[in-house]
Design a protein around this motif. Structure first.
Motif, short mmCIF file in Angstrom:
data_model
loop_
_atom_site.label_atom_id
_atom_site.label_comp_id
_atom_site.label_asym_id
_atom_site.label_seq_id
_atom_site.Cartn_x
_atom_site.Cartn_y
_atom_site.Cartn_z
N SER A 1 7.24 -15.60 42.73
CA SER A 1 6.83 -14.71 43.92
C SER A 1 5.36 -14.89 44.27
CB SER A 1 6.96 -13.38 43.48
OG SER A 1 8.60 -13.22 43.32
N CYS B 1 3.78 -16.71 47.42
CA CYS B 1 2.81 -15.63 48.08
C CYS B 1 1.57 -16.61 48.30
CB CYS B 1 2.55 -14.28 47.45
SG CYS B 1 1.72 -13.18 48.42
N SER C 1 3.66 -8.81 53.84
CA SER C 1 5.02 -8.90 53.30
C SER C 1 5.54 -7.48 53.03
CB SER C 1 4.87 -9.84 52.21
OG SER C 1 4.51 -10.99 52.62
N LEU D 1 9.96 -4.94 51.82
CA LEU D 1 10.42 -4.23 50.74
C LEU D 1 11.30 -2.77 51.01
CD1 LEU D 1 7.24 -4.49 48.43
CD2 LEU D 1 9.25 -6.21 48.27
N VAL E 1 10.37 -12.64 49.84
CA VAL E 1 10.62 -11.39 49.55
C VAL E 1 12.07 -11.33 49.16
CG1 VAL E 1 11.23 -9.05 50.39
CG2 VAL E 1 8.98 -10.21 50.65
N CYS E 2 13.05 -11.97 49.97
CA CYS E 2 14.40 -11.92 49.53
C CYS E 2 14.83 -12.79 48.17
CB CYS E 2 15.11 -12.60 50.81
SG CYS E 2 17.00 -12.86 50.47
N VAL F 1 11.32 -11.67 45.31
CA VAL F 1 10.92 -10.53 45.12
C VAL F 1 12.27 -9.38 44.86
CG1 VAL F 1 9.61 -8.55 45.98
CG2 VAL F 1 8.73 -10.72 46.13
N ALA G 1 12.01 -4.26 43.08
CA ALA G 1 11.03 -5.12 43.93
C ALA G 1 9.67 -4.73 44.09
CB ALA G 1 11.84 -5.22 45.32
N PHE H 1 6.36 -7.20 43.35
CA PHE H 1 5.72 -7.37 43.91
C PHE H 1 4.29 -7.03 43.70
CE2 PHE H 1 3.55 -6.35 48.37
CZ PHE H 1 3.98 -7.76 48.88
#
Length: 562
Positions: A136, A140, A186, A190, A353-354, A357, A378, A382
């Motif tokens: 993640s 990012c 982002s 979430l 994210v999918c 995260v 999540a 994050f």
């Protein structure tokens, strides 16, 4: 005073604890919650197009894939062969591992319980959580570079901003601002439940695909051809210890290893599919067809861009900056670069994210089901991006990403155990209700530990760990066999663990082989699914129980009347 404090703590605990909807059979305790129990039909909304976004094949990392193989000396044809074969193997392993999620609608967290035992399942779970944190953060930071390009396209002076960070920090202010912008933008993703990703998957996949195609067409039109990189032949140095066959084997292993983290938790997302056809079809189209085409586009575009600018730019953010002359180009070029980089950044946001995260949220929910669901997990994942500090990892360790991809050394044995247990030992039959309780469970084994899984896992990575160590240290003087084993690490780990686990279970069999629940306790299966599995739906079970009770009452009244 003490009594008041206890009441407040109990009140706080009750507020923080998760509560399931009992009418939907959402059991919440130390082993389950709404996001861990088998997914009911109304939450299984993913269709084939969803797996374009989840698989992350429409991404700049896929775009850059041929670079790794060309750099090692393989020809364009050999590099594309590695990509095609690797993509087909990724498809095969993804379907095998995800099949449990397709059939029983449970995720990776729960799936490992029937192989490892309820407590020992934390071993693969903790590995996944660690990888989710790191990936993640890395994704990012990479996406932040695209955000920085977008900002430069709007305000050209941003590219020349003074560095406000201390010299001890291995990053520039330009990179850091892009990272912050990417992280902040982002965050809204979430708030969306995975079953509601349909529109976002469609938009980001279409936007990114058209952007990549436009970039290739522009490069070919401007260069009036593909350039010399496209015709590069085999360039393996004469001093190299490896011929093309071993380099191709290494490339295929690397291809699978790059997706290993996503393969292990395939059931986390396959369980959202409407049916197996959507998952298999979507994974084939995204992973094999689109994945190969994106690699092809990246190769052609990079080759044509070399003809235009004289240098090789595999990294799209770098090429986009050159296309607009670091912001000093025309407004027309800056506008084009903005829309391209914005599309790539938006896709990267959603995929991160999918795939990382949200996956981290699912895994964390398995650690503390009473308090953590997908959304809370999540958010923790994050926020952990800042704890990981990706600028330290990427900018100070040149081999870091390669080592991270090589973590498949530990993951492939886990997959071997999962596949062998589900298909060969249990013949695709499990007792779902036993996965959520320590008492009277076939999967409690010895104090919650199936000891057979531990030696099988250790045997899987023991032969290849030496190669990981010497490769990460940059050593080139280890015995040749150490490298050869490492170049086949994924397949070796998968099959050794499979064989050892199979033999141990045959020598020391456990209860529950070939058994499954008689009743759909969680109401997860449709009527047709229940019939196919040979189990009774919970509605029919309740109705049958009520009918039986009414029949008994009638008989009692009849006896009393007599």
């Amino acid at each position: 005073m003490e009594g008041s404090l206890k009441r407040r703590l109990r009140s706080l605990n009750e507020t923080v604890r998760l509560h399931g909807d009992e009418s939907q059979h959402e059991q919440t305790d130390s082993w389950s919650n709404r996001d861990l129990i088998p997914l009911p039909a109304h939450r299984r909304t993913w269709e084939w197009i969803h797996y374009f976004g989840y698989g992350a094949y429409l991404s700049i990392s896929t775009w850059q894939t041929p670079n790794a193989f060309l750099t090692q000396g393989l020809s364009v044809g050999q590099s594309m062969l590695v990509i095609v074969v690797g993509s087909l193997l990724v498809l095969l392993f993804s379907v095998v591992i995800a099949w449990c999620g397709l059939k029983y609608h449970v995720g990776f967290t729960v799936q490992n319980r029937f192989s490892w035992g309820l407590r020992a399942s934390y071993i693969p779970l903790l590995q996944r959580i660690l990888l989710n944190f790191i990936w993640s953060a890395v994704q990012c930071w990479t996406g932040g570079k695209l955000a920085a390009v977008c900002i430069t396209a709007i305000w050209p002076s941003f590219a020349t901003m003074p560095n406000f960070l201390p010299k001890s920090m291995p990053a520039t202010g330009y990179e850091f601002v892009g990272f912050i912008v990417f992280w902040v933008l982002s965050a809204p993703f979430l708030l969306i439940a995975p079953e509601k990703y349909k529109l976002l998957f469609q938009l980001t996949s279409l936007y990114c695909g058209l952007g990549m195609l436009s970039m290739m067409i522009w490069a070919l039109a401007t260069a009036k051809g593909a350039g010399t990189l496209w015709t590069t032949g085999q360039t393996i140095p004469t001093t190299s210890s490896w011929d093309s066959s071993w380099l191709i084997m290494m490339g295929i292993n690397q291809m699978i290893g790059n997706f290993a983290a996503g393969l292990t938790n395939g059931s986390d997302f396959s369980r959202y599919s409407r049916n197996w056809k959507h998952y298999v079809g979507g994974t084939f189209l995204s992973g094999v067809v689109v994945g190969v085409l994106v690699c092809f586009c990246g190769l052609v575009t990079t080759s044509a861009a070399q003809k235009i600018y004289g240098d090789i730019y595999w990294n799209p953010p770098d090429l986009l900056m050159v296309m607009m002359d670091s912001g000093r180009g025309s407004s027309k070029s800056r506008a084009g670069v903005f829309f391209l980089s914005f599309g790539f950044a938006l896709t990267s946001m959603f995929q991160n994210v999918c795939g990382n995260v949200i996956a981290g949220g699912i895994d964390l929910a398995g650690l503390f089901p009473n308090y953590i669901n997908i959304r809370r997990g999540a958010i923790i994942t994050f926020v952990a991006i800042w704890v990981v500090q990706p600028w330290q990892l990427i900018n100070t360790a040149s081999a870091f990403i390669n080592v991270l991809s090589s973590f498949a050394v530990f993951l492939s044995p886990i997959m071997g155990i999962m596949a062998t247990d589900f298909f060969l030992l249990r013949h695709r039959k499990i007792q779902v209700s036993h996965l959520y309780r320590p008492y009277d469970s076939s999967y409690w084994f010895w104090h919650g530990i199936n000891w057979r899984a531990i030696p099988a896992w250790l045997c899987g990575w023991a032969p290849t760990i030496g190669g990981l160590v010497v490769t990460s240290n940059g050593a080139d003087n280890a015995p040749r066999a150490v490298y050869q084993l490492f170049y086949m690490a994924f397949l070796i780990g998968f099959f050794i663990s499979s064989i050892v686990f199979y033999i141990l279970n045959k020598l020391f069999p456990v209860e529950g082989y070939g058994k499954q629940d008689e009743v759909d306790v969680y109401g997860a299966f449709t009527t047709s699914e229940a019939v196919k599995l040979g189990i009774v739906s919970i509605t029919d079970a309740i109705e049958g129980k009520e009918a039986g009770e009414e029949k008994n009452k009638t008989q009692e009244r009849s006896v009393n009347a007599d």
